[in-house]
Design a protein around this motif. Structure first.
Motif, PDB file in Angstrom:
ATOM      1  N   GLN A  15       0.854  -1.178   0.000  1.00  0.00           N
ATOM      2  CA  GLN A  15       0.000   0.000   0.000  1.00  0.00           C
ATOM      3  C   GLN A  15       0.890   1.228   0.000  1.00  0.00           C
ATOM      4  OE1 GLN A  15      -2.163  -0.039   3.797  1.00  0.00           O
ATOM      5  NE2 GLN A  15      -0.999   1.776   4.352  1.00  0.00           N
ATOM      6  N   THR A  28      -4.617   7.455   1.369  1.00  0.00           N
ATOM      7  CA  THR A  28      -4.180   6.075   1.599  1.00  0.00           C
ATOM      8  C   THR A  28      -4.742   5.198   0.493  1.00  0.00           C
ATOM      9  OG1 THR A  28      -4.114   6.416   3.985  1.00  0.00           O
ATOM     10  CG2 THR A  28      -4.258   4.141   3.224  1.00  0.00           C
ATOM     11  N   SER A  29      -3.905   4.333  -0.046  1.00  0.00           N
ATOM     12  CA  SER A  29      -4.329   3.466  -1.144  1.00  0.00           C
ATOM     13  C   SER A  29      -5.068   2.239  -0.635  1.00  0.00           C
ATOM     14  CB  SER A  29      -3.113   3.012  -1.949  1.00  0.00           C
ATOM     15  OG  SER A  29      -2.383   2.019  -1.242  1.00  0.00           O
ATOM     16  N   GLU A  30      -5.632   1.553  -1.589  1.00  0.00           N
ATOM     17  CA  GLU A  30      -6.152   0.215  -1.364  1.00  0.00           C
ATOM     18  C   GLU A  30      -4.946  -0.727  -1.290  1.00  0.00           C
ATOM     19  OE1 GLU A  30      -9.653  -0.091  -1.194  1.00  0.00           O
ATOM     20  OE2 GLU A  30      -9.489   2.072  -1.346  1.00  0.00           O
ATOM     21  N   GLY A  31      -5.174  -1.987  -1.001  1.00  0.00           N
ATOM     22  CA  GLY A  31      -4.083  -2.961  -0.995  1.00  0.00           C
ATOM     23  C   GLY A  31      -3.798  -3.476  -2.396  1.00  0.00           C
ATOM     24  N   CYS A  38       1.397  -1.520  -7.029  1.00  0.00           N
ATOM     25  CA  CYS A  38       1.402  -0.400  -6.095  1.00  0.00           C
ATOM     26  C   CYS A  38       2.059   0.826  -6.741  1.00  0.00           C
ATOM     27  CB  CYS A  38       2.119  -0.802  -4.813  1.00  0.00           C
ATOM     28  SG  CYS A  38       1.981   0.400  -3.471  1.00  0.00           S
TER      29      CYS A  38
END
Length: 110
Positions: A15, A28-31, A38
């Motif tokens: 992430q 914040t990103s997703e997984g 990424c």
């Protein structure tokens, strides 16, 4: 200057967090299952953050404002924290726009 910090979750997914110059996390990103995916997400944030239409300004079920950044295909590529006010959320959007494009990448998984 902003910074994308890439980390690995306990479940093995990668992430990133976009941090403003003051170190505060603003997106914040997703997984992601791979580090390459990424990094692609980071590039997608850089591109899409410059288009105001990509920011989906929302309100949670308890009334707290937040936003999602979406790619051109509609997929969420990053989410904000929950804010106390709409004004604070809008400042968060402005911060992502200002910091994402020239942000460095700090890969903490290397």
């Amino acid at each position: 200057m902003g910074k994308f910090v890439i980390t690995k979750r306990t479940n093995g997914e990668f992430q990133f967090n976009l941090k403003a110059g003051n170190g505060q996390t603003i997106l914040t990103s997703e997984g992601y299952t791979t580090k390459a995916a990424c990094f692609n997400g980071v590039e997608s944030v850089k591109m899409n953050s410059q288009d105001d239409n990509r920011f989906d300004r929302r309100e949670s079920s308890n009334g707290r404002p937040y936003f999602n950044l979406r790619a051109s295909n509609g997929q969420i590529i990053g989410s904000s924290e929950m804010y106390e006010t709409v004004s604070a959320r809008d400042n968060g959007v402005a911060s992502v726009k200002a910091n994402a494009l020239d942000a460095i990448v700090d890969d903490q998984t290397a």
